[in-house]
Design a protein around this motif. Structure first.
Motif, PDB file in Angstrom:
ATOM      1  N   PRO A 285      30.582  52.070  55.362  1.00  0.00           N
ATOM      2  CA  PRO A 285      30.267  51.874  53.937  1.00  0.00           C
ATOM      3  C   PRO A 285      30.210  53.182  53.167  1.00  0.00           C
ATOM      4  O   PRO A 285      29.919  54.237  53.743  1.00  0.00           O
ATOM      5  CB  PRO A 285      28.891  51.211  53.998  1.00  0.00           C
ATOM      6  CG  PRO A 285      28.292  51.662  55.295  1.00  0.00           C
ATOM      7  CD  PRO A 285      29.448  51.789  56.249  1.00  0.00           C
ATOM      8  N   PRO A 286      30.475  53.118  51.831  1.00  0.00           N
ATOM      9  CA  PRO A 286      30.930  51.909  51.119  1.00  0.00           C
ATOM     10  C   PRO A 286      32.406  51.648  51.382  1.00  0.00           C
ATOM     11  O   PRO A 286      33.179  52.584  51.623  1.00  0.00           O
ATOM     12  CB  PRO A 286      30.700  52.271  49.650  1.00  0.00           C
ATOM     13  CG  PRO A 286      30.864  53.765  49.617  1.00  0.00           C
ATOM     14  CD  PRO A 286      30.326  54.279  50.926  1.00  0.00           C
ATOM     15  N   THR A 287      32.801  50.375  51.348  1.00  0.00           N
ATOM     16  CA  THR A 287      34.188  50.010  51.632  1.00  0.00           C
ATOM     17  C   THR A 287      35.138  50.661  50.630  1.00  0.00           C
ATOM     18  O   THR A 287      34.942  50.551  49.419  1.00  0.00           O
ATOM     19  CB  THR A 287      34.351  48.479  51.588  1.00  0.00           C
ATOM     20  OG1 THR A 287      33.535  47.887  52.606  1.00  0.00           O
ATOM     21  CG2 THR A 287      35.802  48.088  51.811  1.00  0.00           C
ATOM     22  N   VAL A 292      41.874  49.622  51.903  1.00  0.00           N
ATOM     23  CA  VAL A 292      42.061  48.283  52.455  1.00  0.00           C
ATOM     24  C   VAL A 292      43.359  47.671  51.930  1.00  0.00           C
ATOM     25  O   VAL A 292      44.145  47.089  52.685  1.00  0.00           O
ATOM     26  CB  VAL A 292      40.853  47.386  52.144  1.00  0.00           C
ATOM     27  CG1 VAL A 292      41.135  45.938  52.558  1.00  0.00           C
ATOM     28  CG2 VAL A 292      39.601  47.896  52.863  1.00  0.00           C
ATOM     29  N   VAL A 293      43.600  47.779  50.622  1.00  0.00           N
ATOM     30  CA  VAL A 293      44.839  47.242  50.047  1.00  0.00           C
ATOM     31  C   VAL A 293      46.051  47.926  50.672  1.00  0.00           C
ATOM     32  O   VAL A 293      47.053  47.274  51.019  1.00  0.00           O
ATOM     33  CB  VAL A 293      44.851  47.398  48.514  1.00  0.00           C
ATOM     34  CG1 VAL A 293      46.233  47.036  47.951  1.00  0.00           C
ATOM     35  CG2 VAL A 293      43.785  46.521  47.869  1.00  0.00           C
ATOM     36  N   ALA A 313      44.862  39.563  48.845  1.00  0.00           N
ATOM     37  CA  ALA A 313      44.467  39.240  47.479  1.00  0.00           C
ATOM     38  C   ALA A 313      42.970  39.432  47.267  1.00  0.00           C
ATOM     39  O   ALA A 313      42.530  39.834  46.176  1.00  0.00           O
ATOM     40  CB  ALA A 313      44.863  37.804  47.144  1.00  0.00           C
ATOM     41  N   VAL A 314      42.171  39.168  48.300  1.00  0.00           N
ATOM     42  CA  VAL A 314      40.727  39.402  48.202  1.00  0.00           C
ATOM     43  C   VAL A 314      40.456  40.880  47.936  1.00  0.00           C
ATOM     44  O   VAL A 314      39.603  41.241  47.106  1.00  0.00           O
ATOM     45  CB  VAL A 314      40.010  38.932  49.485  1.00  0.00           C
ATOM     46  CG1 VAL A 314      38.536  39.334  49.458  1.00  0.00           C
ATOM     47  CG2 VAL A 314      40.140  37.424  49.646  1.00  0.00           C
ATOM     48  N   ALA A 315      41.188  41.754  48.627  1.00  0.00           N
ATOM     49  CA  ALA A 315      41.031  43.191  48.402  1.00  0.00           C
ATOM     50  C   ALA A 315      41.578  43.600  47.037  1.00  0.00           C
ATOM     51  O   ALA A 315      40.986  44.450  46.346  1.00  0.00           O
ATOM     52  CB  ALA A 315      41.735  43.973  49.513  1.00  0.00           C
ATOM     53  N   VAL A 316      42.686  42.995  46.619  1.00  0.00           N
ATOM     54  CA  VAL A 316      43.257  43.289  45.300  1.00  0.00           C
ATOM     55  C   VAL A 316      42.260  42.972  44.194  1.00  0.00           C
ATOM     56  O   VAL A 316      42.167  43.698  43.188  1.00  0.00           O
ATOM     57  CB  VAL A 316      44.563  42.490  45.092  1.00  0.00           C
ATOM     58  CG1 VAL A 316      45.008  42.521  43.630  1.00  0.00           C
ATOM     59  CG2 VAL A 316      45.666  43.055  45.988  1.00  0.00           C
ATOM     60  N   ALA A 317      41.486  41.917  44.367  1.00  0.00           N
ATOM     61  CA  ALA A 317      40.485  41.545  43.361  1.00  0.00           C
ATOM     62  C   ALA A 317      39.481  42.661  43.148  1.00  0.00           C
ATOM     63  O   ALA A 317      38.963  42.843  42.028  1.00  0.00           O
ATOM     64  CB  ALA A 317      39.771  40.264  43.784  1.00  0.00           C
ATOM     65  N   GLU A 318      39.185  43.435  44.194  1.00  0.00           N
ATOM     66  CA  GLU A 318      38.226  44.535  44.074  1.00  0.00           C
ATOM     67  C   GLU A 318      38.851  45.767  43.416  1.00  0.00           C
ATOM     68  O   GLU A 318      38.140  46.612  42.884  1.00  0.00           O
ATOM     69  CB  GLU A 318      37.703  44.916  45.470  1.00  0.00           C
ATOM     70  CG  GLU A 318      37.020  43.791  46.217  1.00  0.00           C
ATOM     71  CD  GLU A 318      35.791  43.289  45.483  1.00  0.00           C
ATOM     72  OE1 GLU A 318      35.113  44.107  44.825  1.00  0.00           O
ATOM     73  OE2 GLU A 318      35.511  42.069  45.560  1.00  0.00           O
ATOM     74  N   VAL A 319      40.182  45.858  43.459  1.00  0.00           N
ATOM     75  CA  VAL A 319      40.873  47.036  42.920  1.00  0.00           C
ATOM     76  C   VAL A 319      41.440  46.772  41.529  1.00  0.00           C
ATOM     77  O   VAL A 319      41.262  47.577  40.609  1.00  0.00           O
ATOM     78  CB  VAL A 319      42.005  47.478  43.881  1.00  0.00           C
ATOM     79  CG1 VAL A 319      42.811  48.618  43.272  1.00  0.00           C
ATOM     80  CG2 VAL A 319      41.419  47.907  45.229  1.00  0.00           C
TER      81      VAL A 319
END
Length: 394
Positions: A285-287, A292-293, A313-319
């Protein structure tokens, strides 16, 4: 108690009996007969001091009785091989028996999905319904695959052994898939399957130390398993972002990171190694979501699939935000997969839209009780949120 022993020891019993009998079908039938006997006798006689040994010995005796009754050529040979064992002798656990069974089931004469399905059935003691769920196919379809696979093994007289060194690489992909699916079946509840998959991963690493994907799978399992203590709270799933990191297993994380570094030094990336690297980022942490993307981009380049694209896509949502991620998710053909709908629901909620239809679709497709409980809780929160919004406009 019988069910617990079945879950923990079915694979070992089938493996040992297959070695003794040289006949996969006969071994499986004998083990099933032994468990049926346990269901009748243990509630009356009590659970034996060594339940696993009782099952193996009972199964062996059942097989001997059958061979004596049938008294045919091949059976006579197997009976002779068995006869020198004292009837009361405890059958030892041979460390590589389960590994031999995996390689038998992963023979090149079988289709890859049939290899994985058959091994899960025989080694993990999973029901056909559980295996069908793992493959996202109807149960009758999976039942046919398993029957055909066993028939091919019998017809081809596939030997029950670990292949020669020269034959190992071509069998490796299916074997790794088997081990990983066994691990995934233990992810939310069956700790013995998770532990068995890691044990098999360690054996494979000793057997094939120069195969980077073997080490990649081992690292992936170690890092995912490190979060077991924080994964459930009072029987309910705790999402990664909400987990208490103090409950994570620091030893498994340290070992997993060391194996990932070993893979990086080899510089021969494969799907399991990349997934291990993604989990290493999550356990540091922190991720770093950009990293990840980037790792998911690499994974999509060498092993593209709709499920990988969903996790990306889950990782894309964070970026890049939930709107971009939702556009990517909506291009995927994963209607049968409950996580597809669960991810859509989360993205819709973050965009201020009503997630209830997506949550209901996820709940309809989810099989594991803990997953269904989580989805019900999210549905209740979504319904309450919609009601609050309606009250605000009154």
């Amino acid at each position: 108690m019988v069910e617990e022993v079945f879950r923990a020891e079915y694979g070992r019993a089938v493996s040992v009996l297959t070695r003794l009998l040289g006949d996969l079908d006969l071994a499986e039938e004998a083990v099933q007969d032994a468990f049926a006997t346990a269901v009748r006798r243990w509630p009356v006689d009590g659970v034996p001091p060594a339940p696993a040994g009782w099952i193996i010995t009972t199964a062996r005796n059942r097989a001997i009785d059958r061979l004596r009754r049938e008294a045919k050529g091949r059976e006579k040979h197997a009976q002779a091989a068995l006869a020198h064992h004292d009837q009361d002798e405890e059958v030892p656990d041979v460390p590589d028996d389960r590994l031999r069974l995996i390689f038998t089931c992963c023979h090149p004469s079988l289709a890859p999905q049939a290899q994985v399905a058959l091994t899960l059935k025989l080694l993990g003691g999973l029901t056909t319904a559980e295996i069908a769920r793992a493959f996202l196919v109807p149960e009758p379809t999976m039942a046919q695959r398993i029957v055909r696979a066993k028939g091919k093994i019998r017809a081809a007289r596939v030997p029950y052994r670990v292949p020669r060194d020269a034959d190992l690489p071509q069998r490796l992909e299916a074997v790794l898939a088997v081990v990983y699916l066994i691990f995934n079946e233990g992810y939310l509840g069956r700790a013995e399957l998770e532990a068995e998959a890691i044990r098999l991963g360690r054996v494979l690493a000793l057997l094939m130390p120069d195969e980077p994907e073997v080490w990649g799978l081992l690292a992936l399992m170690l890092l995912v398993a490190s979060r077991r203590g924080a994964r459930l709270r009072d029987g309910e799933i705790v999402l990664l972002a909400d987990q208490d990191r103090a409950l994570w297993d620091a030893d498994l994380i340290s070992e997993g990171h060391a194996v990932v570094r070993r893979c990086l030094r080899r510089n021969q990336p494969g799907p399991y190694q990349i997934q291990a690297a993604i989990n290493a980022v999550h356990t540091d942490p922190p991720t770093d979501w950009h990293q990840v993307v980037a790792l998911y981009d690499q994974l999509m380049a060498i092993a593209p699939s709709p499920v990988v694209a969903l996790h990306r896509a889950v990782a894309v949502a964070e970026v890049e935000g939930p709107r971009t991620a939702l556009r990517e998710v909506d291009t995927l053909d994963l209607d049968r997969y409950h996580l597809f709908h669960a991810v859509r629901a989360d993205l819709l909620k973050r965009l201020g839209e009503d997630p209830r239809a997506a949550l209901e679709a996820a709940l309809e497709r989810a099989e594991h009780p803990a997953e269904r409980d989580l989805l019900r809780a999210r549905l209740r929160l979504a319904a309450a949120g919609q009601q609050d919004g309606a009250d605000d406009h009154r």
